[in-house]
Structure formats: structure tokens, C-alpha cells
Scaffold this motif. Structure first.
Motif, PDB file in Angstrom:
ATOM      1  N   LEU A 110       0.855  -1.184   0.000  1.00  0.00           N
ATOM      2  CA  LEU A 110       0.000   0.000   0.000  1.00  0.00           C
ATOM      3  C   LEU A 110       0.889   1.231   0.000  1.00  0.00           C
ATOM      4  N   CYS A 111       0.518   2.191  -0.821  1.00  0.00           N
ATOM      5  CA  CYS A 111       1.329   3.397  -1.016  1.00  0.00           C
ATOM      6  C   CYS A 111       0.455   4.623  -0.813  1.00  0.00           C
ATOM      7  N   ASP A 112       0.993   5.611  -0.127  1.00  0.00           N
ATOM      8  CA  ASP A 112       0.262   6.851   0.134  1.00  0.00           C
ATOM      9  C   ASP A 112       1.177   8.037  -0.162  1.00  0.00           C
ATOM     10  N   VAL A 113       0.659   9.021  -0.915  1.00  0.00           N
ATOM     11  CA  VAL A 113       1.441  10.216  -1.215  1.00  0.00           C
ATOM     12  C   VAL A 113       1.549  11.060   0.058  1.00  0.00           C
ATOM     13  N   ASP A 114       2.754  11.374   0.451  1.00  0.00           N
ATOM     14  CA  ASP A 114       2.980  12.112   1.699  1.00  0.00           C
ATOM     15  C   ASP A 114       2.489  13.555   1.592  1.00  0.00           C
ATOM     16  N   TYR A 115       1.772  13.995   2.625  1.00  0.00           N
ATOM     17  CA  TYR A 115       1.310  15.383   2.744  1.00  0.00           C
ATOM     18  C   TYR A 115       0.578  15.841   1.481  1.00  0.00           C
ATOM     19  N   PHE A 116      -0.295  14.977   0.957  1.00  0.00           N
ATOM     20  CA  PHE A 116      -0.953  15.336  -0.300  1.00  0.00           C
ATOM     21  C   PHE A 116      -2.001  16.429  -0.090  1.00  0.00           C
ATOM     22  N   LYS A 117      -2.673  16.441   1.044  1.00  0.00           N
ATOM     23  CA  LYS A 117      -3.652  17.508   1.315  1.00  0.00           C
ATOM     24  C   LYS A 117      -2.964  18.866   1.276  1.00  0.00           C
ATOM     25  N   GLN A 118      -1.806  18.931   1.893  1.00  0.00           N
ATOM     26  CA  GLN A 118      -1.063  20.187   1.873  1.00  0.00           C
ATOM     27  C   GLN A 118      -0.644  20.558   0.453  1.00  0.00           C
ATOM     28  N   VAL A 151       4.280  -2.806   3.432  1.00  0.00           N
ATOM     29  CA  VAL A 151       4.427  -4.093   2.758  1.00  0.00           C
ATOM     30  C   VAL A 151       3.935  -5.224   3.658  1.00  0.00           C
ATOM     31  N   ALA A 152       3.267  -6.188   3.054  1.00  0.00           N
ATOM     32  CA  ALA A 152       2.879  -7.409   3.766  1.00  0.00           C
ATOM     33  C   ALA A 152       2.991  -8.582   2.803  1.00  0.00           C
ATOM     34  N   ALA A 153       3.346  -9.745   3.347  1.00  0.00           N
ATOM     35  CA  ALA A 153       3.483 -10.949   2.519  1.00  0.00           C
ATOM     36  C   ALA A 153       3.053 -12.155   3.330  1.00  0.00           C
ATOM     37  N   LEU A 161      -4.299  -7.639   3.579  1.00  0.00           N
ATOM     38  CA  LEU A 161      -4.483  -6.216   3.282  1.00  0.00           C
ATOM     39  C   LEU A 161      -4.385  -5.388   4.560  1.00  0.00           C
ATOM     40  N   ARG A 162      -4.958  -5.901   5.634  1.00  0.00           N
ATOM     41  CA  ARG A 162      -4.885  -5.189   6.911  1.00  0.00           C
ATOM     42  C   ARG A 162      -3.440  -5.085   7.400  1.00  0.00           C
ATOM     43  N   SER A 163      -2.665  -6.138   7.199  1.00  0.00           N
ATOM     44  CA  SER A 163      -1.258  -6.108   7.588  1.00  0.00           C
ATOM     45  C   SER A 163      -0.489  -5.060   6.789  1.00  0.00           C
ATOM     46  N   ALA A 164      -0.771  -4.959   5.472  1.00  0.00           N
ATOM     47  CA  ALA A 164      -0.119  -3.936   4.647  1.00  0.00           C
ATOM     48  C   ALA A 164      -0.516  -2.542   5.106  1.00  0.00           C
ATOM     49  N   ASP A 165      -1.776  -2.371   5.493  1.00  0.00           N
ATOM     50  CA  ASP A 165      -2.251  -1.079   5.969  1.00  0.00           C
ATOM     51  C   ASP A 165      -1.557  -0.692   7.283  1.00  0.00           C
ATOM     52  N   GLN A 166      -1.366  -1.649   8.168  1.00  0.00           N
ATOM     53  CA  GLN A 166      -0.660  -1.381   9.421  1.00  0.00           C
ATOM     54  C   GLN A 166       0.804  -1.028   9.162  1.00  0.00           C
ATOM     55  N   SER A 167       1.395  -1.683   8.162  1.00  0.00           N
ATOM     56  CA  SER A 167       2.777  -1.347   7.785  1.00  0.00           C
ATOM     57  C   SER A 167       2.853   0.071   7.235  1.00  0.00           C
ATOM     58  N   LEU A 168       1.848   0.459   6.457  1.00  0.00           N
ATOM     59  CA  LEU A 168       1.812   1.819   5.913  1.00  0.00           C
ATOM     60  C   LEU A 168       1.689   2.849   7.040  1.00  0.00           C
ATOM     61  N   TYR A 169       0.835   2.559   7.995  1.00  0.00           N
ATOM     62  CA  TYR A 169       0.684   3.448   9.148  1.00  0.00           C
ATOM     63  C   TYR A 169       2.021   3.599   9.876  1.00  0.00           C
ATOM     64  N   GLN A 170       2.759   2.511   9.972  1.00  0.00           N
ATOM     65  CA  GLN A 170       4.058   2.536  10.632  1.00  0.00           C
ATOM     66  C   GLN A 170       5.051   3.401   9.855  1.00  0.00           C
ATOM     67  N   ALA A 171       4.987   3.316   8.517  1.00  0.00           N
ATOM     68  CA  ALA A 171       5.875   4.129   7.675  1.00  0.00           C
ATOM     69  C   ALA A 171       5.596   5.620   7.874  1.00  0.00           C
ATOM     70  N   LYS A 172       4.326   5.974   7.969  1.00  0.00           N
ATOM     71  CA  LYS A 172       3.985   7.381   8.199  1.00  0.00           C
ATOM     72  C   LYS A 172       4.433   7.825   9.587  1.00  0.00           C
ATOM     73  N   THR A 227       7.684  -2.678   6.952  1.00  0.00           N
ATOM     74  CA  THR A 227       7.019  -3.962   7.123  1.00  0.00           C
ATOM     75  C   THR A 227       6.872  -4.211   8.617  1.00  0.00           C
ATOM     76  N   LEU A 228       5.754  -4.755   9.019  1.00  0.00           N
ATOM     77  CA  LEU A 228       5.589  -5.095  10.424  1.00  0.00           C
ATOM     78  C   LEU A 228       6.663  -6.070  10.855  1.00  0.00           C
TER      79      LEU A 228
END
Length: 325
Positions: free
Chosen positions: A187-195, A279-281, A294-305, A314-315
């Protein structure tokens, strides 16, 4: 087979009859002719060639033509395909034709009968009529495929959309579960995209998302891998047959590709647009649904932010195992 070409399969136990029918059908310039001498060979030919039309002698060495057609139609019903299958017309050839035979043949899945010995004029006329219908069906099928492609493409970025991602994840999950291969998600998220939108405007934001989507797509080197717009400024990547180490490498390649775009962002990481990746595998897919990966990848993304963005996370193994159970 080239576009506009048709293939006709002739099923007849007599070599002389096959040769005669083949010579007659060769007069049709847009047709290739294949042959089978019995029902078993016919089934093999149909599986390998998917002919446009089949001519079947009602009397075969290994059974009757009506039973063969019943097997063909049953095989079509049992096909596991995401798209509808093209209809394959069948014409019976018989020296004797009565009402009962015609009824049984049509009920079994046949479409027409021709009396043997076959009139060349009638045969060519019937075949042309059937192939006209097949041609129209091809056009409908092509239009259906185009509509399906449109329905699964994101209108802004022109990469697959969330619907495509959901369908593909389900398909690849089942395939990897069946084969025992690993499956990875990013899962990928553009950093500070709202700004970014607040500073540069939504039109610039749209251009930014297009550039990000293109960079993510170009970072995938295998045809089985896919990236989709997951929603807003989020993207999702499916990597069938890829383990955690390989998925991390893909994530890092994507992160670098986004930074190399050097899209200015005064409130971004080091004044440029960047992305965070989770990332999750999983290799053992038998006991947990795709939603858990998918939930694991989302938690990894939250950790990256949480750890500063512009990174691939990766968790920890224990945390990832907990999220997948």
C-alpha cells in the motif's frame, strides 16, 4: 488466429469424407480447416483450437455425433472463465434425417443438420450464414471486453481502479492458495498530499497523482504484477509469487522512482513529493482471507507514516503474524 479468420473443425470417421469437405471449405478464403476422425480427437482439437464452427458426422467410430455435442456443451458449461465464452455453432451431417433425430440433436446443443451427400452449394451457404453470426458475436465480445476495461480503469490516472484491485486480489489469492506460492501486497500513500493540494491547487494535485501512478507502474517489471489506484492519493500493488524480501525491494524501487520525479512540494519531505509504503506478505494462505493480508499492509503503511514518511516499512515478524491470524 489472425483477426477476421475463422477455423472450422470437421469431425468424420471417413478419411475420404474429411478430404471432400476440406476441399469444399477451402473455397472460403477467410477459413482454416482442421480435422478429427472421432469424438475423442474432436474434444482435444476443440480444447486446443477453440474453432469457430464444427461440422460433425452423426455416426462416428467411437460413438454418435449427438452424444459428442452433448459432451462439448457440458464442457462449455463447466468452464471457469471471468468472461462469457464465444458460442461455437455445430452442424450435424447425416445420410438420414428424421424429426426425432433433429429434435434430439438440437436439444443436445446442435444448431443445424445437413443431408449427406452434402450439396456443395448448400454447405457453403450454411457455413457462411453461421460464420456471419460468429463474426457479429466477435464484435459484441470485443465491445464487452472494451467496456470491462473501461469499468476497471481509473479515469484520472488511467491505471486500474479499486474494483480491478479487489477482483484481482481475490483471483490471485485463490491461485497462490492453490499453488502454495507466496503473495505480497504493497500500500502506497502520497505524503502530505492535502497540503500539496492546498498550496498548488487541485489541478496540480491531479497532475501529481498521474505522475505518481505512471512511476509506480513503470517500477513493475513482471506482467503478473499490478498497481491500482486504491482511493484518493493511495495506491495498491499486488505481487503474486513474491515473498517479503522481494516485495520490500519493489517497494524501495517505487519509493526511489517517486523521489526521482522531483515534484516540488514546499511542505513535503526535503521540499519534494514522496510516498510512504507498507508491505505485507504471506506464504500460507489456507487459514486467513485476503482481507487480513491487506490489513497487515495497511498497518505497515501506518508505521511508515509514523516513522517519518518517505520510507518502506514492514511489520515486525511477530506483529505481522498476529495480523494474519
Amino acid at each position: 488466429m489472425p483477426a477476421g479468420k475463422y477455423e472450422i473443425l470437421v469431425v468424420d470417421s471417413s478419411a475420404a469424407n474429411r478430404a471432400l469437405l476440406g476441399e469444399c471449405l477451402s473455397q472460403l478464403g477467410d477459413v482454416d480447416v482442421a480435422f478429427a476422425q472421432d469424438g475423442g480427437e474432436a474434444i482435444q482439437q476443440i480444447a486446443a483450437r477453440s474453432p469457430s464452427l464444427v461440422l460433425i458426422d452423426i455416426h462416428l467410430h467411437d460413438g454418435n455425433g449427438i452424444e459428442l455435442v452433448r459432451r462439448i456443451r457440458n464442457r462449455e458449461i463447466l468452464k471457469d472463465e471471468s468472461e462469457f465464452s464465444l458460442w461455437m455453432p455445430v452442424i450435424f451431417l447425416s445420410p438420414l434425417i428424421d424429426d426425432d433425430m433433429v429434435a434430439r440433436g438440437i436439444i443436445a446443443g446442435g444448431d443445424d443438420f445437413l443431408h449427406k451427400p452434402v450439396s456443395e452449394v448448400i454447405l457453403l451457404a450454411k457455413v457462411r450464414a453461421m460464420l456471419r453470426i460468429v463474426g457479429m458475436q466477435r464484435e459484441i465480445h470485443a465491445a464487452h471486453r472494451r467496456l470491462k476495461q473501461i469499468s476497471t480503469l481509473d479515469g484520472l490516472t488511467c491505471i486500474p481502479n479499486r474494483r480491478y484491485f479487489d477482483d484481482t486480489l481475490n483471483t490471485e489469492w485463490k491461485r497462490c492458495q492453490r499453488t502454495g506460492a507466496p503473495l505480497s501486497l504493497i500500500l502506497c500513500d502520497v505524503d502530505y498530499f492535502k497540503q500539496f493540494n492546498d498550496i498548488y491547487g487541485h489541478q496540480a494535485g491531479d497532475l501529481c497523482l498521474k505522475a505518481v501512478a505512471n512511476a509506480l507502474s513503470e517500477s513493475l517489471f513482471r506482467v503478473e504484477d499490478s498497481v491500482a489506484r486504491y482511493g484518493g492519493e493511495e495506491f495498491a500493488v499486488i505481487l503474486p509469487g513474491t515473498d517479503l524480501r522481494g516485495a520490500n525491494a519493489v517497494g524501495e524501487r517505487m519509493r526511489t522512482a517517486i523521489r526521482d520525479l522531483r515534484i516540488p512540494h514546499t511542505q513535503g519531505i526535503k521540499a519534494f513529493v514522496s510516498c510512504s509504503f507498507g508491505v505485507a506478505a504471506s506464504r500460507n494462505l489456507s487459514d486467513c482471507p485476503a482481507e487480513q493480508l491487506l490489513r497487515s499492509a495497511d498497518q505497515s503503511l501506518y508505521q511508515a507514516k509514523k516513522r517519518g514518511r518517505n520510507r518502506v516499512e514492514t511489520l515486525a515478524p511477530a506483529a505481522q503474524m498476529a495480523s494474519l491470524t
